[in-house]
Design a protein around this motif. Structure first.
Motif, PDB file in Angstrom:
ATOM      1  N   VAL A   1       0.845  -1.185   0.000  1.00  0.00           N
ATOM      2  CA  VAL A   1       0.000   0.000   0.000  1.00  0.00           C
ATOM      3  C   VAL A   1       0.883   1.239   0.000  1.00  0.00           C
ATOM      4  CG1 VAL A   1      -1.820   1.248   1.207  1.00  0.00           C
ATOM      5  CG2 VAL A   1      -1.781  -1.261   1.270  1.00  0.00           C
ATOM      6  N   ASP A   2       0.833   1.985  -1.098  1.00  0.00           N
ATOM      7  CA  ASP A   2       1.663   3.190  -1.243  1.00  0.00           C
ATOM      8  C   ASP A   2       3.135   2.899  -1.007  1.00  0.00           C
ATOM      9  OD1 ASP A   2      -0.600   4.716  -1.789  1.00  0.00           O
ATOM     10  OD2 ASP A   2      -0.951   5.136   0.323  1.00  0.00           O
ATOM     11  N   GLY A   3       3.589   1.742  -1.483  1.00  0.00           N
ATOM     12  CA  GLY A   3       4.992   1.375  -1.358  1.00  0.00           C
ATOM     13  C   GLY A   3       5.376   0.793  -0.021  1.00  0.00           C
TER      14      GLY A   3
ATOM     15  N   LYS B   1      12.929  -0.466  -4.993  1.00  0.00           N
ATOM     16  CA  LYS B   1      11.626   0.179  -5.135  1.00  0.00           C
ATOM     17  C   LYS B   1      10.548  -0.855  -5.449  1.00  0.00           C
ATOM     18  CE  LYS B   1      13.550   4.567  -6.732  1.00  0.00           C
ATOM     19  NZ  LYS B   1      14.964   4.183  -6.631  1.00  0.00           N
ATOM     20  N   SER B   2       9.364  -0.637  -4.883  1.00  0.00           N
ATOM     21  CA  SER B   2       8.226  -1.510  -5.174  1.00  0.00           C
ATOM     22  C   SER B   2       7.601  -1.126  -6.508  1.00  0.00           C
ATOM     23  CB  SER B   2       7.167  -1.385  -4.074  1.00  0.00           C
ATOM     24  OG  SER B   2       6.554  -0.111  -4.138  1.00  0.00           O
ATOM     25  N   ASP B   3       6.778  -2.016  -7.033  1.00  0.00           N
ATOM     26  CA  ASP B   3       6.083  -1.723  -8.289  1.00  0.00           C
ATOM     27  C   ASP B   3       5.212  -0.486  -8.153  1.00  0.00           C
ATOM     28  OD1 ASP B   3       7.255  -3.962  -9.267  1.00  0.00           O
ATOM     29  OD2 ASP B   3       5.422  -5.167  -9.442  1.00  0.00           O
ATOM     30  N   ILE B   4       4.575  -0.331  -6.995  1.00  0.00           N
ATOM     31  CA  ILE B   4       3.686   0.811  -6.785  1.00  0.00           C
ATOM     32  C   ILE B   4       4.474   2.111  -6.882  1.00  0.00           C
ATOM     33  CG2 ILE B   4       2.091   1.905  -5.182  1.00  0.00           C
ATOM     34  CD1 ILE B   4       1.074  -0.752  -6.194  1.00  0.00           C
ATOM     35  N   GLU B   5       5.630   2.125  -6.225  1.00  0.00           N
ATOM     36  CA  GLU B   5       6.458   3.324  -6.247  1.00  0.00           C
ATOM     37  C   GLU B   5       6.991   3.586  -7.648  1.00  0.00           C
ATOM     38  OE1 GLU B   5      10.391   5.167  -3.953  1.00  0.00           O
ATOM     39  OE2 GLU B   5       9.749   3.103  -3.596  1.00  0.00           O
TER      40      GLU B   5
END
Length: 828
Positions: free
Chosen positions: A178-180, A297-301
């Motif tokens: 959630v949001d990274g 980094k996450s996919d979301i970020e």
């Protein structure tokens, strides 16, 4: 507040304990699933994680479902209303790490406390069906389902970049970022390559999307959230040849093939397998540094629209198959390996992200789409709308929608492209490097490879000789007695899989096990499950719109295709209840605005809590908890108690309903009020469970009973109305109504009585309100007989004292009479 209880004979705690014990002893809510004489109704709340204590969100959720279950029972349905525990999960493991408490001990102690709280709430559960996802008799069948998926080609293992939480030391599904941040502990999520087990939910993407149209009983908001998460797009897959290497092609996926003549560079995901091969020596250091940075980094970020885009060139080029132009290859972390093909054709003139990237790195921008009615400049921004093609070879002049089809057809006929449907949905990563979960029933043998555990060796049990202090791998891996085993095929030495399953696997089929919870021979009896499914009413929070609800739909579809069940959707109707707030904010310990259900039960009783939590707003809306409101609801129940107990001599239950035609005056008015309330309450519950308006109508009826002049001796109308009132209240406040029912000599349990049916004749009012106007302005109102004739209404208006004041002695030049509505006197 305590004094309120001491001055009255209504003692809710005593009453509630009495009936909770008696209901259990009499097995009042036990369901005979073999009964086919009554229509079935399956009412289900999303089962809880045993965190240790109920909160008011739980109380609201479970009360809503309980009222529905009790209402349906009184309407002649054979109701299934079970409860269990989603009892695997990280908090139990954290307790073991911090306090040395075994996860099983921590979990079952919490369950014992929460079960006692649920029973204190007076919920009509069939406790004989209680399931625990962490118990061997349940997770044996979770493992069996895993193997079913494996044999069907829907479970597979691969090395892949995964979302990794350092704090939890485990992998997270995309939906759990959630949001990274990690959804459990808010730690920054990083990317890490691991060999993981996946469920091939993408094979069911089209089914899950199309079947949303069948879910007429689901909120549109939830269906839209699932639709967007599945994310279907229709486009083209087109291959670009690497310059100087004609045998090497890089396919891209695009929903805008009409812009392909405007490609000025290509982007690969940093993890793309061709990056190393296509990186020139002078670019190697920069490329490898960028790849290392992307892993954090996450996919979301990486795909956030608010984040500045970055990248580095590889030094190689591809050939645009339509223009034969060479365009450079870059890597950028906004490209994801597991979305599309991991390669993106960049058209900065017609994509905002590509435009910003091209401006930053001084890459060419070539416009190939123009507005059909005016000239649009791309100097300062990309033109992202459809339009007419320009500078696009033989496709110039075509509208975008035509060109999309024609360009893809040309690519397909030329052998370098094809039409393709793409989904945003990714395969479900189910491996977890944790202890407290269902072990994955797979074995690794040097000779035989990956071998599934045979069905007759299930369950693969969690070991107890583990080291919870280990980091970066599952504590299960520290148990040599668990890890070392023999191969089911060759009997040679082998090792067990040490990952456990995502807990969402356990909750993706529990609603089926409730129907047949004690079956030791099969996951469930298909005939019984086919009769009881679908769940007629499912109740839970909106936060489960994507994760749990999508996975449960996926499991159901797979079990259907494997021939175990004859339905392909699990939940007929879905109610997502709003949150319980206090002082306008979500309850939380950090804000100091939590309300302990036990405190409310001890002060006012569970019936008061149930009554209040349904009273203020529709169940779909948020509910603001107010202490004064709780006290007000307690006072109402105490007033109800007095009304009935103080007048018990006038009440005779189970008598025939009075003859409406023979009633006059207050008796007729009370009878009408009673049956109008029956009709209104029944409609409000049946249509969208508007319990707040149900309670409002019940309050109005109670006020009417309080005003009614009770006749000496047994009063048939008063008796009838009290009986109806208790039945209407029974699903909401089950204890006090059961106690009053017994005190009045009612037969059996009130919860097994038939629901009242409104007399249609009594729903038509005998009187109606008529307004008296002078020159169109209302000057007075009067309650008159229904369908009163015009002459009488005219005389009443002219004789009305307030009307005469406004007539000022003048004679009306015109009198307008609308029967049952108004009389308007016109003067000059």
């Amino acid at each position: 507040m305590d004094s309120l209880l001491q001055i009255d004979s209504y003692q809710p705690q005593t009453i509630e304990r009495k009936w909770q014990t008696e209901w259990v002893e009499k097995k009042l809510f036990q369901t005979d699933t073999a009964d086919r004489t009554r229509p079935k109704y399956y009412a289900l709340s999303m089962f809880p994680y045993p965190s240790g204590r109920l909160h008011m969100g739980h109380v609201r959720n479970y009360t809503i479902t309980d009222v529905i279950a009790r209402f349906k029972t009184m309407n002649g349905f054979n109701v299934l209303h079970p409860m269990g525990w989603d009892s695997f999960g990280l908090p139990a493991e954290n307790a073991a790490i911090k306090s040395g408490i075994p996860p099983a001990k921590w979990t079952f102690e919490n369950i014992d406390h929460m079960r006692s709280q649920l029973k204190s709430l007076g919920l009509s559960y069939d406790w004989d069906r209680e399931v625990f996802t962490c118990r061997e008799d349940y997770y044996r069948w979770t493992q069996w389902i895993f193997l079913l998926f494996y044999k069907a080609g829907l479970a597979y293992k691969k090395e892949a970049p995964v979302n990794w939480c350092e704090e939890c030391a485990t992998v997270l599904a995309n939906e759990q970022v959630v949001d990274g941040l990690c959804w459990r502990c808010d730690t920054q999520v990083i990317r890490k390559n691991l060999s993981q087990w996946f469920f091939k939910i993408t094979d069911y993407a089209e089914h899950l999307l199309n079947n949303l149209e069948k879910l007429n009983g689901w909120p549109e908001r939830v269906k839209l959230m699932q639709k967007n998460w599945i994310g279907q797009s229709t486009g083209a897959e087109i291959a670009f040849t690497v310059a100087g290497q004609p045998e090497l092609n890089i396919p891209i996926y695009t929903t805008r093939p009409d812009t392909i003549f405007g490609v000025t560079y290509m982007v690969l995901a940093p993890e793309h397998p061709l990056v190393s091969q296509l990186t020139t020596p002078e670019n190697k250091q920069a490329v490898e540094a960028y790849q290392n940075e992307a892993r954090t980094k996450s996919d979301i970020e990486r795909t956030s629209t608010e984040r500045e885009k970055t990248g580095v060139p590889l030094g190689s080029f591809v050939i645009n198959p339509f223009t034969q132009e060479k365009v450079p290859i870059w890597i950028a972390d906004y490209a994801l390996l597991d979305y599309g093909t991991g390669a993106v054709m960049a058209v900065p003139a017609h994509d905002e992200r590509d435009f910003a990237f091209a401006k930053k790195y001084h890459l060419p921008i070539k416009q190939v789409i123009q507005h059909p009615e005016e000239t649009v400049s791309i100097e300062n921004a990309a033109f992202t709308e459809s339009g007419v093609l320009i500078d696009s070879g033989t496709f110039t002049g075509q509208p975008s929608e035509d060109a999309k089809k024609n360009i893809t057809t040309f690519a397909q006929q030329s052998g370098f492209g094809q039409f393709r449907v793409q989904y945003r949905l990714r395969d479900w990563l189910v491996s977890r490097q944790r202890y407290w979960g269902a072990p994955i029933p797979m074995v690794y043998c040097d000779k035989c490879g990956v071998v599934p555990v045979p069905d007759d060796q299930l369950p693969v049990k969690l070991p107890e000789d583990v080291d919870f202090s280990v980091r970066g791998r599952s504590p299960v891996s520290t148990s040599q007695t668990f890890v070392n085993t023999s191969c089911p095929k060759c009997q040679g030495p082998a090792q067990r899989e040490t990952d456990t399953m995502d807990t969402f696997v356990c909750s993706s089929w529990y609603f089926l096990r409730f129907i047949d919870p004690h079956n030791a021979e099969a996951v469930f009896n298909s005939e019984t499950v086919n009769h009881w499914m679908n769940v007629d009413q499912y109740v839970g929070g909106i936060e489960h719109a994507i994760l749990h609800l999508l996975y449960a739909r996926f499991f159901t579809a797979v079990l259907h295709d494997q021939g175990l069940i004859d339905f392909d959707e699990p939940f007929e109707n879905l109610l997502t209840q709003g949150m319980v707030l206090k002082d306008g904010a979500k309850m939380s310990k950090s804000k100091g605005n939590t309300v302990d259900p036990d405190t409310v039960f001890n002060e006012f009783g569970a019936d008061t809590a149930r009554f209040f939590i349904l009273s203020d707003s529709p169940p779909q809306n948020d509910f603001d908890w107010k202490d004064a409101g709780v006290e007000g609801c307690f006072k109402f129940l105490r007033r109800l108690w007095r009304l009935v107990v103080d007048n018990r001599a006038a009440i005779q239950l189970n008598e025939e309903s009075p003859d409406y035609n023979g009633l006059t005056g207050p008796q007729r008015e009370l009878y009408q009020l009673t049956h109008q309330t029956i009709a209104g309450v029944t409609q409000d519950i049946t249509q969208e469970f508007q319990f707040n308006t149900v309670i409002s109508k019940i309050r109005e009826m109670t006020n009417g009973l309080s005003r009614y002049p009770i006749a000496a001796g047994v009063d048939p109308v008063f008796s009838h109305s009290v009986e109806v009132l208790l039945k209407l209240l029974a699903p909401i406040t089950p204890h006090v109504t059961e106690e009053l029912w017994e005190k009045l000599g009612g037969s059996g349990s009130i919860h097994q009585q038939p629901w009242p049916v409104a007399n249609s004749k009594a729903l038509v009012a005998d009187t109606v309100e008529v307004v008296f106007q002078v020159n169109g302005k209302v000057r007075d109102k009067a309650q008159v007989a229904l369908n009163l004739d015009k002459e009488t209404l005219e005389k009443m208006a002219l004789g009305n004292e307030r009307v005469q004041k406004f007539l000022e002695g003048k004679t009306p030049v015109k009198i307008i009479v609308v029967p049952n509505k108004l009389v308007n006197l016109v003067i000059r």
